[in-house]
Design an enzyme around this catalytic site. Structure first.
Site, mmCIF file in Angstrom:
data_model
loop_
_atom_site.group_PDB
_atom_site.id
_atom_site.type_symbol
_atom_site.label_atom_id
_atom_site.label_comp_id
_atom_site.label_asym_id
_atom_site.label_seq_id
_atom_site.Cartn_x
_atom_site.Cartn_y
_atom_site.Cartn_z
ATOM 1 N N TRP A 189 0.850 -1.183 0.000
ATOM 2 C CA TRP A 189 0.000 0.000 0.000
ATOM 3 C C TRP A 189 0.895 1.245 0.000
ATOM 4 O O TRP A 189 1.884 1.318 0.721
ATOM 5 C CB TRP A 189 -0.926 -0.003 1.243
ATOM 6 N N ASP A 356 -15.224 12.987 -2.054
ATOM 7 C CA ASP A 356 -14.718 11.660 -1.681
ATOM 8 C C ASP A 356 -15.548 11.076 -0.542
ATOM 9 O O ASP A 356 -16.705 11.462 -0.305
ATOM 10 C CB ASP A 356 -13.217 11.766 -1.348
ATOM 11 N N ASP A 357 -14.967 10.167 0.190
ATOM 12 C CA ASP A 357 -15.632 9.390 1.243
ATOM 13 C C ASP A 357 -16.280 10.292 2.308
ATOM 14 O O ASP A 357 -15.720 11.324 2.660
ATOM 15 C CB ASP A 357 -14.543 8.521 1.896
ATOM 16 N N ARG A 433 -9.958 -2.166 8.124
ATOM 17 C CA ARG A 433 -10.481 -0.803 8.095
ATOM 18 C C ARG A 433 -11.945 -0.813 8.563
ATOM 19 O O ARG A 433 -12.801 -0.153 7.993
ATOM 20 C CB ARG A 433 -10.366 -0.197 6.691
ATOM 21 N N LYS A 466 -15.671 7.565 -8.497
ATOM 22 C CA LYS A 466 -14.451 6.872 -8.046
ATOM 23 C C LYS A 466 -14.918 5.626 -7.307
ATOM 24 O O LYS A 466 -15.535 5.715 -6.250
ATOM 25 C CB LYS A 466 -13.656 7.797 -7.120
ATOM 26 N N ASP A 468 -14.152 2.562 -5.254
ATOM 27 C CA ASP A 468 -13.061 2.128 -4.375
ATOM 28 C C ASP A 468 -13.296 0.714 -3.854
ATOM 29 O O ASP A 468 -14.424 0.196 -3.893
ATOM 30 C CB ASP A 468 -12.962 3.118 -3.201
ATOM 31 N N MET A 469 -12.251 0.103 -3.334
ATOM 32 C CA MET A 469 -12.325 -1.240 -2.728
ATOM 33 C C MET A 469 -11.133 -1.345 -1.788
ATOM 34 O O MET A 469 -10.010 -1.538 -2.220
ATOM 35 C CB MET A 469 -12.237 -2.275 -3.848
ATOM 36 N N ASN A 470 -11.421 -1.178 -0.490
ATOM 37 C CA ASN A 470 -10.334 -0.881 0.433
ATOM 38 C C ASN A 470 -9.811 -2.017 1.295
ATOM 39 O O ASN A 470 -9.058 -1.759 2.229
ATOM 40 C CB ASN A 470 -10.745 0.274 1.347
ATOM 41 N N CYS A 516 -10.278 2.239 -7.998
ATOM 42 C CA CYS A 516 -9.365 2.541 -6.905
ATOM 43 C C CYS A 516 -9.435 1.353 -5.965
ATOM 44 O O CYS A 516 -10.468 0.704 -5.852
ATOM 45 C CB CYS A 516 -9.862 3.816 -6.213
ATOM 46 N N ASP A 538 -2.305 5.751 -3.118
ATOM 47 C CA ASP A 538 -2.647 6.712 -2.074
ATOM 48 C C ASP A 538 -1.440 7.552 -1.700
ATOM 49 O O ASP A 538 -1.555 8.481 -0.912
ATOM 50 C CB ASP A 538 -3.164 5.980 -0.827
#
Ligand code: GLA
Length: 717
Positions: A189, A356-357, A433, A466, A468-470, A516, A538
């Site tokens: 990461w 964003d988030d 997370r 965007k 995402d997949m965190n 992302c 990131d």
């Protein structure tokens, strides 16, 4: 482009500068050649097999098998593994039939390369069968008229009466016997895709991901190069995967010392039951041979990915210059704060504002609400519509962040459907997370995600997403599947995800999607098939980004890389780099800002505005032109350089890492210019021939401070 000598049973596949040759002997499909283009003629006299060539006997380990399996004394890496109902895994594939046709068929349920017009590609399909079990395979090979890339895949059909269990599905490619070095992209990461180069040993070398995503750690890319290969010369054999889940890529050196390069599903996390009559489509692998070094590889892969992998309205469009609020505000924002940032963005010429988030559910930190795709009206009164209208009134597009594959244990969705996440009954669900992963192998979950995200996209004037997949899979299993099919979960997840992506992206063709995964944890051709760009990392530190973007550029085009200017001290490294250098590094990808623009000084705003104007002027060259690496950012070397070029201009970016005492002026030699054409950079008062720029080079000043950078723009006169 595909020649078939039916009498001698030889298939000769040709791209603009490579050949790939197969032959059938005694029903066995053999690999005869891959490399520089050769004339079409019978290559059999050149093939000397040790052992008994007529019957092969036990000599299978000495044969260049095109689809190596467990049979008759073959002991190397396997392209296909099948455990049959008797419990053994012997597979004896013998040639049945072939077809050659124009164009390329899509792969059912999977992303794949494509040709826009039938006449741009030719496909060879070869059928083979194992008589005892009824396992039939169809190998597909597509050559493209405009590209030195061979697309390969394998379809397996159970024509027998008993179930089969697939354990290995790989594309295997043999290379000529020689010394090689292995190049791969290693990372973590915020440190993705650093170039690693090691000598090939008499051993098996494997990189893989078991994470349920291609991952930060290893990219689905491998290259073998001759030892003295540089950016500009030397033979390069490369492979990549049009797939975004767990994978395995390896180099297996056989007893003769010749390498077998393989790319496919990760056998550690893949089993697939094929009931009688059922078929399985394996993912596509792309093979590229470049006789002219690593830049040669990139010059072939970049346009291929842009034209034969990426799709949709945005594929060839100039990508909008964006301002994203993530590093500027994190979760701490409301509509007014966002609009204030967007207003500054509009002042300096940004074209897209991305929220964003943190805009949905009760998400004020990363501990809740994933899955509850309902706008938080406390932060955004009037919802996405009201905010979107305020943004579009500024003359900008409006975009949002989503993470649709995830579920927070603290969410209404989880309270309603605690069984919707991947998990193992009787074991803890390991959070990462603070979140779990939705079981995308389930149709009801897929339908929920499609409904929820389409609902959001209809809620406001949204023209960018965007996605995402965190986190990666810990207990990556679907309890809904019967035990003998549990190991299918990871691949079924990918099929489910691809269905969802196909539905959503085709329902909103005007929307620009950027993928992302905690930055660049899913940077692969699979995702690029649905979304033409990916958030590269990131890590927004300019110095680190040079390494990340350099490594990424080995195969992925700059139009696929998101690159943003962020604040200093940098949030990932604490490093302070000059504002202009941050701009000049971000120019190497899809340019944007990721900071609170209201906190910039007037001087910084002026620089930002100038950078935006330059990107608007030059982005055609940077996003669609030819990208060439000039100096690699090797540790200790202190500098890096790359160049973008189209018919009209050449843009050169030079970066200094740390400065050093007693530094001397130096020269930077450009590449690939027309020798006799005249090029002019008015700002630097340089006007001279391409030949001089390539041979004498641009005079560069001695570096005077850390992290300086220079951009030259030459117009062809
Ligand atoms: C990931 C992304 C970031 C940002 C955050 C939001 O880490 O890579 O860019 O979107 O999620 O939570």
């Amino acid at each position: 482009m595909i020649f078939f000598d039916q009498q001698r049973m030889v298939f000769h596949l040709q791209g603009p500068s490579y050949s790939y040759v197969l032959g059938v002997r005694d029903g066995v499909l053999l690999h005869l050649y891959w490399g520089k283009k050769i004339p079409v003629e019978n290559p059999w006299p050149l093939m000397a097999f040790q052992g008994d060539a007529a019957s092969f006997d036990l000599a299978f380990s000495r044969l260049p098998l095109e689809v190596p399996t467990q049979e008759r004394g073959y002991f190397g890496g396997r392209a296909l593994g099948i455990i049959n109902s008797q419990g053994d895994d012997v597979v004896s594939l013998r040639y049945q039939d072939c077809r050659i046709f124009s164009g390329k068929r899509p792969l059912s349920g999977l992303p794949a390369s494509y040709a826009e017009r039938e006449e741009d590609a030719r496909t060879l399909e070869i059928d083979m069968k194992d008589q005892l079990t009824g396992a039939c395979i169809t190998l597909s090979y597509t050559v493209f008229r405009d590209a030195d890339v061979l697309a390969r895949s394998m379809y397996i059909l159970n024509e027998g009466d008993d179930p089969l269990l697939l354990s290995d599905v790989q594309a295997a490619a043999r290379l000529p016997l020689d010394d090689y070095e292995i190049i791969h992209l290693k990372g973590a990461w915020a440190r993705e895709r650093h170039v690693k180069r090691i000598p090939m040993a008499q051993a098996t070398f494997t990189i893989s991901s078991r994470r349920g995503a291609s991952g930060h750690e290893n990219n689905p890319f491998l290259a073998l190069v001759k030892p003295h290969t540089t950016e500009d010369q030397g033979d390069v054999y490369a492979m990549t995967h049009v797939y975004s889940g767990s994978f395995s890529a390896s180099v297996d050196v056989g007893i003769d010392g010749a390498p077998l390069m393989m790319m496919g599903l990760c056998p550690d996390v893949f089993r697939w039951k094929l009931a009688p009559g059922e078929g399985f489509q394996g993912p596509e692998a792309l093979l590229c041979f470049a006789p002219d070094g690593l830049n040669g590889l990139s010059h072939r892969m970049h346009p291929f990915i842009r034209r034969h992998i990426c799709r949709g309205q945005w594929r060839d469009q100039p990508r909008p210059i964006l301002i994203n609020n993530w590093e500027g505000t994190y979760f701490d924002f409301n509509a007014d704060k966002l609009v204030a940032i967007a207003e500054q963005g509009a002042r300096i010429g940004c074209e897209l504002f991305v929220m964003d988030d943190g805009w949905f559910g009760k998400r004020n930190d990363d501990r809740s609400s994933l899955g509850d795709w309902v706008v938080n009206e406390e932060k955004l009164p009037g919802g996405l519509k009201a905010l979107g209208e305020r943004i579009t009134a500024l003359g900008m597009r409006f975009g949002i962040w989503v993470e649709p594959e995830m579920i927070s244990p603290d969410s209404d969705l989880y309270r309603a459907h605690p069984d919707w996440c991947l998990h193992v009954e009787g074991r803890d669900r390991t959070p990462a997370r603070n979140q779990l992963i939705l079981d995308m192998s389930r149709k009801d979950v897929q339908d929920y995600v499609i409904g929820a995200i389409c609902g959001v996209l209809r809620d406001g004037p949204i023209s960018y997403v965007k996605w995402d997949m965190n986190r990666n899979m810990a207990e990556g299993f679907s309890p809904l599947l019967p035990p003998e099919r549990r190991m299918e979960t990871q691949h079924r997840y990918m099929l489910g995800l691809y269905r969802v992506l196909e539905e959503i992206t085709s329902s909103f063709p005007h929307v620009l999607f950027e993928s992302c995964s905690g930055g660049g944890g899913r940077f692969d051709c699979g995702m690029l098939h649905y979304m033409p760009q990916t958030w590269t990392s990131d890590d927004t530190d300019a110095s680190e980004r040079i390494h990340i973007q350099y490594g990424t550029s080995l195969i992925y085009p700059c139009s696929a890389m998101g690159a943003h200017v962020s604040a200093v001290p940098n949030h990932q490294t604490g490093r302070i780099t000059p504002f202009l250098t941050r701009c000049n590094v971000a120019m190497g990808g899809n340019f944007g800002f990721e900071l609170d623009l209201t906190k910039l000084t007037e001087q910084e705003l002026a620089w930002a505005k100038e950078a935006v104007e330059n990107v608007k002027k030059y982005r055609h060259t940077m996003q669609q032109g030819v990208y060439t690496r000039l100096i690699a950012p090797a540790p200790g070397k202190g500098r890096a350089a790359w160049q973008f070029q189209d018919e009209k201009r050449v843009i050169v970016c030079v970066y200094q890492d740390r400065s050093f005492p007693n530094a001397q002026p130096w020269r930077l030699r450009l590449s690939g210019l027309e020798e006799d054409a005249v090029y002019e950079d008015q700002a630097h008062h340089i006007r001279c021939s391409g030949g001089a720029l390539m041979e004498m080079g641009i005079p560069m000043p001695a570096p005077w401070q850390d992290f300086e950078s220079w951009v030259y723009c030459f117009e062809k006169v």
